[in-house]
Design a protein around this motif. Sequence first.
Motif, PDB file in Angstrom:
ATOM      1  N   PRO A 193       4.101   9.387   7.522  1.00  0.00           N
ATOM      2  CA  PRO A 193       4.957  10.409   8.166  1.00  0.00           C
ATOM      3  C   PRO A 193       4.479  11.835   7.927  1.00  0.00           C
ATOM      4  CG  PRO A 193       6.299   8.731   7.095  1.00  0.00           C
ATOM      5  CD  PRO A 193       4.891   8.466   6.685  1.00  0.00           C
ATOM      6  N   GLY A 194       3.986  12.132   6.712  1.00  0.00           N
ATOM      7  CA  GLY A 194       3.520  13.485   6.425  1.00  0.00           C
ATOM      8  C   GLY A 194       2.321  13.862   7.272  1.00  0.00           C
ATOM      9  N   THR A 195       1.366  12.941   7.413  1.00  0.00           N
ATOM     10  CA  THR A 195       0.186  13.198   8.241  1.00  0.00           C
ATOM     11  C   THR A 195       0.566  13.315   9.707  1.00  0.00           C
ATOM     12  OG1 THR A 195      -1.281  12.045   6.702  1.00  0.00           O
ATOM     13  CG2 THR A 195      -2.052  12.294   8.954  1.00  0.00           C
ATOM     14  N   THR A 196       1.461  12.439  10.162  1.00  0.00           N
ATOM     15  CA  THR A 196       1.913  12.491  11.562  1.00  0.00           C
ATOM     16  C   THR A 196       2.569  13.827  11.865  1.00  0.00           C
ATOM     17  OG1 THR A 196       2.290  10.090  11.576  1.00  0.00           O
ATOM     18  CG2 THR A 196       3.370  11.383  13.298  1.00  0.00           C
ATOM     19  N   LYS A 197       3.403  14.304  10.962  1.00  0.00           N
ATOM     20  CA  LYS A 197       4.071  15.594  11.147  1.00  0.00           C
ATOM     21  C   LYS A 197       3.062  16.733  11.181  1.00  0.00           C
ATOM     22  CE  LYS A 197       7.631  18.567   9.120  1.00  0.00           C
ATOM     23  NZ  LYS A 197       8.600  18.725   7.987  1.00  0.00           N
TER      24      LYS A 197
END
Length: 236
Positions: A193-197
């Motif tokens: 999720p952090g990378t996607t964001k």
Amino acid sequence: MVTEDVQEVQESAGRRHFRRFGGFVGSVRLLFDATILALVMLIIGFIVFANSVDRERREPAYAADGIAVLTGGVARIDEAMKLLAKGKAKRVLITGVNRDTTREQLKTLASQGDQYFACCVDIDKEARNTIDNATETAQWVALHKYGSVIVVTSNYHMPRALAELARAMPGVTLIPYAVVDNNVHVERWWTFPGTTKLLLSEYLKYIPALARLGATNLVRMTVRGGSVPPEDQPEP
């Protein structure tokens, strides 16, 4: 006769009302369809963008006149100084440095080439964002009359950086050198999720950067009555 006239008027009014209502419904549906299409294109564009981010570091195939490193990510300055130590360029610009950061503090970030800080490193403390980075780099390139620059920044930031730099200094050859951050999991970005964001945020900034580049090139072509300057004719 009067009754028939009244009935005809009522039917005519009904038809007009139906046409107006039908036109309104058609406009709403067209707007809805356009919104859905735009969202689908945005999602597809994001997937293409995320999958195109460099997964590994690629050594520049040839040397350039200068190196511009955009601060803000892990190991960017270190990688730029390594390139300078290898003779990949004559000089380095570190752009976007915090105003409270000293040259000595920057030297500690370089595992190689720190001896070049005295002679071959310029520091820009004016830039506050990527657009500013491009402006300051363009001024630096014009000052030294460089025709090629190695761009050092994080892999996820590289597309936007190149777009802003190309807008600010057309005709200058830009050679990307993407720094891969192990904390940004671009291989399987959709599971983090952090990378996607992070990638989504960068993509949404990349779109207007591309629009600015396209608009600037269009204006240049219109004003000059031709194409943008070729690579051997840098523009300050």
